[in-house]
Scaffold this motif. Structure first.
Motif, PDB file in Angstrom:
ATOM      1  N   SER A  17      46.098  35.137  26.845  1.00  0.00           N
ATOM      2  CA  SER A  17      45.797  34.387  28.060  1.00  0.00           C
ATOM      3  C   SER A  17      44.587  33.477  27.883  1.00  0.00           C
ATOM      4  N   GLN A  18      44.678  32.291  28.456  1.00  0.00           N
ATOM      5  CA  GLN A  18      43.532  31.379  28.454  1.00  0.00           C
ATOM      6  C   GLN A  18      42.459  31.862  29.429  1.00  0.00           C
ATOM      7  N   ASN A  19      42.881  32.579  30.453  1.00  0.00           N
ATOM      8  CA  ASN A  19      41.939  33.132  31.421  1.00  0.00           C
ATOM      9  C   ASN A  19      41.854  34.636  31.222  1.00  0.00           C
ATOM     10  N   GLN A  20      40.656  35.141  30.992  1.00  0.00           N
ATOM     11  CA  GLN A  20      40.476  36.563  30.763  1.00  0.00           C
ATOM     12  C   GLN A  20      40.664  37.344  32.064  1.00  0.00           C
ATOM     13  N   TYR A  21      41.466  38.393  31.995  1.00  0.00           N
ATOM     14  CA  TYR A  21      41.700  39.230  33.168  1.00  0.00           C
ATOM     15  C   TYR A  21      40.544  40.210  33.329  1.00  0.00           C
ATOM     16  N   PRO A  22      40.053  40.361  34.555  1.00  0.00           N
ATOM     17  CA  PRO A  22      38.918  41.275  34.756  1.00  0.00           C
ATOM     18  C   PRO A  22      39.313  42.734  34.581  1.00  0.00           C
ATOM     19  N   SER A  23      38.404  43.528  34.047  1.00  0.00           N
ATOM     20  CA  SER A  23      38.638  44.977  33.968  1.00  0.00           C
ATOM     21  C   SER A  23      38.643  45.555  35.379  1.00  0.00           C
ATOM     22  N   ASP A  24      39.413  46.609  35.570  1.00  0.00           N
ATOM     23  CA  ASP A  24      39.588  47.146  36.917  1.00  0.00           C
ATOM     24  C   ASP A  24      40.057  48.590  36.814  1.00  0.00           C
ATOM     25  N   TYR A  25      39.629  49.438  37.757  1.00  0.00           N
ATOM     26  CA  TYR A  25      40.035  50.843  37.744  1.00  0.00           C
ATOM     27  C   TYR A  25      41.544  50.984  37.868  1.00  0.00           C
ATOM     28  N   ARG A  26      42.222  49.965  38.421  1.00  0.00           N
ATOM     29  CA  ARG A  26      43.667  50.042  38.621  1.00  0.00           C
ATOM     30  C   ARG A  26      44.445  49.913  37.309  1.00  0.00           C
ATOM     31  N   LEU A  27      43.757  49.556  36.240  1.00  0.00           N
ATOM     32  CA  LEU A  27      44.388  49.564  34.921  1.00  0.00           C
ATOM     33  C   LEU A  27      44.491  50.980  34.388  1.00  0.00           C
ATOM     34  N   LEU A  28      43.629  51.871  34.869  1.00  0.00           N
ATOM     35  CA  LEU A  28      43.699  53.283  34.503  1.00  0.00           C
ATOM     36  C   LEU A  28      44.582  54.047  35.486  1.00  0.00           C
ATOM     37  N   LEU A  29      44.407  53.764  36.780  1.00  0.00           N
ATOM     38  CA  LEU A  29      45.306  54.329  37.793  1.00  0.00           C
ATOM     39  C   LEU A  29      46.483  53.361  37.922  1.00  0.00           C
ATOM     40  N   SER A  30      47.406  53.453  36.970  1.00  0.00           N
ATOM     41  CA  SER A  30      48.431  52.431  36.777  1.00  0.00           C
ATOM     42  C   SER A  30      49.382  52.284  37.959  1.00  0.00           C
ATOM     43  N   GLY A  31      49.407  53.254  38.845  1.00  0.00           N
ATOM     44  CA  GLY A  31      50.245  53.127  40.031  1.00  0.00           C
ATOM     45  C   GLY A  31      49.814  51.974  40.918  1.00  0.00           C
ATOM     46  N   TYR A  32      48.556  51.574  40.791  1.00  0.00           N
ATOM     47  CA  TYR A  32      48.030  50.458  41.589  1.00  0.00           C
ATOM     48  C   TYR A  32      48.046  49.140  40.833  1.00  0.00           C
ATOM     49  N   LEU A  33      48.726  49.095  39.681  1.00  0.00           N
ATOM     50  CA  LEU A  33      48.796  47.861  38.905  1.00  0.00           C
ATOM     51  C   LEU A  33      49.378  46.697  39.710  1.00  0.00           C
ATOM     52  N   PRO A  34      50.467  46.895  40.501  1.00  0.00           N
ATOM     53  CA  PRO A  34      50.976  45.770  41.297  1.00  0.00           C
ATOM     54  C   PRO A  34      49.918  45.203  42.252  1.00  0.00           C
ATOM     55  N   ASN A  35      49.085  46.062  42.838  1.00  0.00           N
ATOM     56  CA  ASN A  35      48.023  45.570  43.723  1.00  0.00           C
ATOM     57  C   ASN A  35      47.031  44.707  42.950  1.00  0.00           C
ATOM     58  N   TYR A  36      46.706  45.142  41.739  1.00  0.00           N
ATOM     59  CA  TYR A  36      45.805  44.372  40.868  1.00  0.00           C
ATOM     60  C   TYR A  36      46.414  43.009  40.546  1.00  0.00           C
ATOM     61  N   LEU A  37      47.699  42.979  40.190  1.00  0.00           N
ATOM     62  CA  LEU A  37      48.362  41.719  39.860  1.00  0.00           C
ATOM     63  C   LEU A  37      48.475  40.818  41.088  1.00  0.00           C
ATOM     64  N   TYR A  38      48.693  41.424  42.239  1.00  0.00           N
ATOM     65  CA  TYR A  38      48.770  40.638  43.480  1.00  0.00           C
ATOM     66  C   TYR A  38      47.432  39.949  43.754  1.00  0.00           C
ATOM     67  N   ASP A  39      46.339  40.670  43.542  1.00  0.00           N
ATOM     68  CA  ASP A  39      45.015  40.082  43.748  1.00  0.00           C
ATOM     69  C   ASP A  39      44.741  38.942  42.779  1.00  0.00           C
ATOM     70  N   LEU A  40      45.403  38.960  41.616  1.00  0.00           N
ATOM     71  CA  LEU A  40      45.266  37.877  40.640  1.00  0.00           C
ATOM     72  C   LEU A  40      46.260  36.739  40.892  1.00  0.00           C
ATOM     73  N   HIS A  41      46.992  36.831  42.005  1.00  0.00           N
ATOM     74  CA  HIS A  41      48.007  35.838  42.388  1.00  0.00           C
ATOM     75  C   HIS A  41      49.136  35.762  41.359  1.00  0.00           C
ATOM     76  N   ALA A  42      49.444  36.898  40.750  1.00  0.00           N
ATOM     77  CA  ALA A  42      50.579  36.950  39.827  1.00  0.00           C
ATOM     78  C   ALA A  42      51.911  36.960  40.591  1.00  0.00           C
ATOM     79  N   PHE A  43      51.872  37.344  41.895  1.00  0.00           N
ATOM     80  CA  PHE A  43      53.050  37.288  42.747  1.00  0.00           C
ATOM     81  C   PHE A  43      52.811  36.219  43.810  1.00  0.00           C
ATOM     82  N   SER A  44      53.910  35.759  44.389  1.00  0.00           N
ATOM     83  CA  SER A  44      53.806  34.849  45.521  1.00  0.00           C
ATOM     84  C   SER A  44      53.109  35.544  46.691  1.00  0.00           C
ATOM     85  N   HIS A  45      52.220  34.822  47.381  1.00  0.00           N
ATOM     86  CA  HIS A  45      51.530  35.380  48.548  1.00  0.00           C
ATOM     87  C   HIS A  45      52.250  35.033  49.849  1.00  0.00           C
TER      88      HIS A  45
END
Length: 350
Positions: free
Chosen positions: A282-310
């Motif tokens: 990636s050209q843009n570095q993704y921030p570290s986040d507790y949701r990368l360890l608690l992987s059940g919250y990964l979609p929430n993390y991706l949503y905050d990064l605008h990886a999904f349509s809002h």
């Protein structure tokens, strides 16, 4: 000022001296728990000797603590030195346990993904496409597939929940114009008769496996056979980065083929490895986040990064992305029908 400083220094030294026994006991207890678990999960010889080794280590630890506190037979320093040397030996043993390729594996992880690449054309060998009826009843099928990376059209993150909302297994699926999707999954490589243990994953219990599979195999297995709750999220990502991510999976497969590695529940799992690959391309570095360890919250993390349509809230995304309701009363779907159905009702990417 000098006398005050001297008094303060003396008080600190006195406090340190008083804390030493507690610190030593704490160190012995924690390190002994780790050593006993390592022996238990590794089972160096057989069950009986494993239990014997653990019992001997517990007795040895208690003796070291008692001699340290009472200073009978040995001084505190000698007791500390003896235990420390023994623990260092256990670390040397543990970190020299090598991952292997030559074990008797369960059929669903028995093959290693390999590939050949000529420009944008990639031929994948050992793509899994099992027909699952139950977890133990299936038709085993490994395929060779060729994909054109210049025809790659999208990437999707699939999360499969198997032990509550905090923990999910993460899969990544790639779409192509002229061929079926390919799904990658970082998994443990189970030996015959083994089952997953999150605790064992901390102690080099399982080798790491990279599976490339048909969506009808690897996603259907989780939603319909294992009855896990599975969610499918199309990801907004430039096509150049999607291709680079696919090629990172290829490099990971090549690396595992030449040098087997250990799965680790915390640091080398289905989510953290994908995150590391995404960071690499990636050209843009993704921030570290507790949701990368608690992987059940990964979609929430991706949503905050605008990886999904809002256009939808994250709660609405979970509702539309949920695969299980789409599978109700669906039988005998072929791969194309299955892939079409799990994408049904999702916002198309721009």
């Amino acid at each position: 000022m000098a006398p005050v400083k001297q008094k303060l220094t003396a008080k600190i030294r006195l406090l340190g001296k008083k804390l030493q026994p507690f610190l030593f006991v704490f160190f012995v207890v924690c390190s002994s728990i780790w050593a006993c678990l390592a022996i238990w999960f590794q089972q160096p010889i057989n069950d009986s000797l494993t239990i014997l080794f653990i019992a001997l280590w517990v007795i040895f630890s208690i003796i070291c603590i008692c001699t340290y506190l009472t200073q009978h037979f040995l001084s505190s320093n000698k007791s500390c030195l003896i235990y420390s040397l023994a623990f260092v030996c256990s670390l040397i043993w543990y970190f020299n346990i090598e991952a292997r390729q030559d074990r008797e594996w369960e059929p669903d992880v028995s093959h290693v993904l390999t590939y050949k690449q000529h420009g944008s054309l990639v031929t994948l060998y050992n793509v899994r496409n099992f027909n699952w009826r139950t977890e133990s009843d299936y038709d085993e099928k490994w395929e060779t597939r060729t994909v054109d990376l210049s025809k790659i059209t999208g990437v999707n993150v699939i999360t499969s929940y198997w032990m509550g909302p905090q923990i999910a297994h993460t899969l990544v699926s790639f779409d192509f114009e002229n061929s079926s999707p390919i799904t990658f999954s970082i998994e443990i490589r189970k030996e015959k008769g083994e089952s997953f243990s999150a605790l064992g994953g901390f102690f080099r219990k399982f080798e790491l496996s990279l599976i490339a599979a048909d969506e009808k195999d690897i996603i259907f297995t989780r939603s319909n056979i294992r009855k896990e709750q599975v969610y499918f999220f199309p990801i907004n990502m430039p096509k150049t980065e999607i291709r680079a991510l696919f090629e990172q999976y290829l490099l990971t497969a090549k690396d595992l083929q030449t040098k087997p590695k250990w799965y680790n529940t915390l640091t080398s799992n289905c989510t953290t490895i994908v995150f590391d690959m995404a960071q690499a391309i990636s050209q843009n570095q993704y921030p570290s986040d507790y949701r990368l360890l608690l992987s059940g919250y990964l979609p929430n993390y991706l949503y905050d990064l605008h990886a999904f349509s809002h256009q939808w809230t994250i709660q609405q995304w979970y509702e539309h992305a949920h695969i299980n309701p789409k599978m109700e009363n669906q039988t005998n779907l072929n791969s194309h029908e299955y892939s079409t159905l799990i994408r049904q009702g999702l916002i198309p990417l721009p």
